[in-house]
Design an enzyme around this catalytic site. Structure first.
Site, PDB file in Angstrom:
ATOM      1  N   ASP A  26      -5.713  -7.696  -2.880  1.00  0.00           N
ATOM      2  CA  ASP A  26      -5.499  -9.135  -1.851  1.00  0.00           C
ATOM      3  C   ASP A  26      -4.175  -9.320  -1.762  1.00  0.00           C
ATOM      4  O   ASP A  26      -3.199  -8.830  -2.192  1.00  0.00           O
ATOM      5  CB  ASP A  26      -6.553  -9.876  -2.232  1.00  0.00           C
ATOM      6  N   GLU A  27      -3.819 -10.843  -1.431  1.00  0.00           N
ATOM      7  CA  GLU A  27      -2.469 -11.124  -1.211  1.00  0.00           C
ATOM      8  C   GLU A  27      -1.976 -11.599  -2.686  1.00  0.00           C
ATOM      9  O   GLU A  27      -0.609 -11.743  -2.471  1.00  0.00           O
ATOM     10  CB  GLU A  27      -2.350 -12.126  -0.108  1.00  0.00           C
ATOM     11  N   GLY A  63       3.253   9.985 -11.557  1.00  0.00           N
ATOM     12  CA  GLY A  63       2.247  10.380 -10.726  1.00  0.00           C
ATOM     13  C   GLY A  63       0.807  11.227 -11.522  1.00  0.00           C
ATOM     14  O   GLY A  63       0.371  12.086 -10.857  1.00  0.00           O
ATOM     15  N   HIS A 105      -4.524  -0.833 -12.457  1.00  0.00           N
ATOM     16  CA  HIS A 105      -3.541  -1.631 -13.336  1.00  0.00           C
ATOM     17  C   HIS A 105      -3.853  -1.474 -14.656  1.00  0.00           C
ATOM     18  O   HIS A 105      -5.071  -1.360 -14.984  1.00  0.00           O
ATOM     19  CB  HIS A 105      -3.718  -2.862 -13.023  1.00  0.00           C
ATOM     20  N   VAL A 135      -0.872 -11.145  -6.753  1.00  0.00           N
ATOM     21  CA  VAL A 135      -0.417  -9.886  -7.562  1.00  0.00           C
ATOM     22  C   VAL A 135      -1.653  -9.423  -8.626  1.00  0.00           C
ATOM     23  O   VAL A 135      -1.781 -10.071  -9.743  1.00  0.00           O
ATOM     24  CB  VAL A 135       0.837 -10.123  -8.263  1.00  0.00           C
ATOM     25  N   LEU A 171       3.597  -5.575  -1.960  1.00  0.00           N
ATOM     26  CA  LEU A 171       3.271  -5.437  -0.741  1.00  0.00           C
ATOM     27  C   LEU A 171       3.200  -6.767   0.128  1.00  0.00           C
ATOM     28  O   LEU A 171       2.593  -7.633  -0.574  1.00  0.00           O
ATOM     29  CB  LEU A 171       1.952  -4.692  -0.180  1.00  0.00           C
TER      30      LEU A 171
END
Ligand code: GAR
Length: 205
Positions: A141-142, A13, A109, A144, A93
């Protein structure tokens, strides 16, 4: 108006900490409303606690993706989250979840996307032999690590770099870049135009 940010994290974190620190400064346009971790006992939870931010553990182990995300969604709604930040969140997700948060979901990333997507991005860059790497903050978005890119920072690779030394230098840039992007979004200056992200100047008054 202050933007309420939710942070999903899976580990130490340090990026969460950078956001918490930025939000603690006077006149910050964003606040962290909730931190959710999918792994019990991680340092990110302690950081949230130390900052007085509500935090929850939602383990992914032993539940379906749909149940896991339904629980995430409950917490996010309960805390009025308007922008969701993946800060070292190591779960992919579902498309349904990503669509529901479209334009309000960002990820950091540790590579210069579109190079080195997925896991072990630092090791991938070292193994490939590139001279420069860095970090990217992008809308999710959808795919990776495929969403529209908001900001990037470049880090040179040195001959004697190990995964650890290089990751430490990339993280220094991450800790600067991610809070900066949160601020730009909170100020209403970020707009998605197809694959491109446009960032408006602050109006001069
Ligand atoms: C960060 O370097 C982040 O870029 C990376 O995990 C690290 C988390 O560090 N994320 C990914 O690799 C996502 N694919 P932190 O827990 O100290 O913020």
């Amino acid at each position: 108006m202050t933007l309420t940010v939710g942070v999903l994290a899976s580990g130490s974190g340090t990026n969460l900490q950078a956001i918490l620190d930025a939000c603690a400064s006077a006149n910050a346009p964003a606040r962290v409303g909730v931190v959710i971790c999918n792994v019990p006992g991680v340092r990110a939870l302690e950081r949230a606690g130390a900052a007085g931010v509500p935090h929850h553990v939602v383990p992914h182990v032993g539940r379906s993706r749909e149940d896991f995300e339904a629980l995430l969604q409950q917490h996010l709604e309960q805390h009025g989250v308007e922008l969701l930040v993946l800060a070292g969140f190591m779960r992919v997700l579902t498309s349904d979840f990503v669509r529901a948060w479209s334009g309000r979901l960002i990820n950091i990333h540790p590579s210069l996307l579109p190079s080195f997507t997925g896991l072990h991005a630092i090791r991938q860059a070292l193994d490939y032999g590139v001279r420069w790497t860095g970090c990217t903050v992008h809308f999710v978005d959808e795919g990776v690590d495929t969403g529209p890119i908001i900001a990037q920072a470049v880090v040179p690779i040195q001959a004697d770099d190990t995964e650890q030394t290089l990751h430490a230098r990339v993280q220094r840039e991450e800790h600067r870049l991610l809070p900066e992007v949160v601020r730009l979004i909170a100020e209403g200056r970020v707009r998605i135009d197809g694959r491109r992200v446009l960032i408006a100047d602050l109006p001069t008054s």
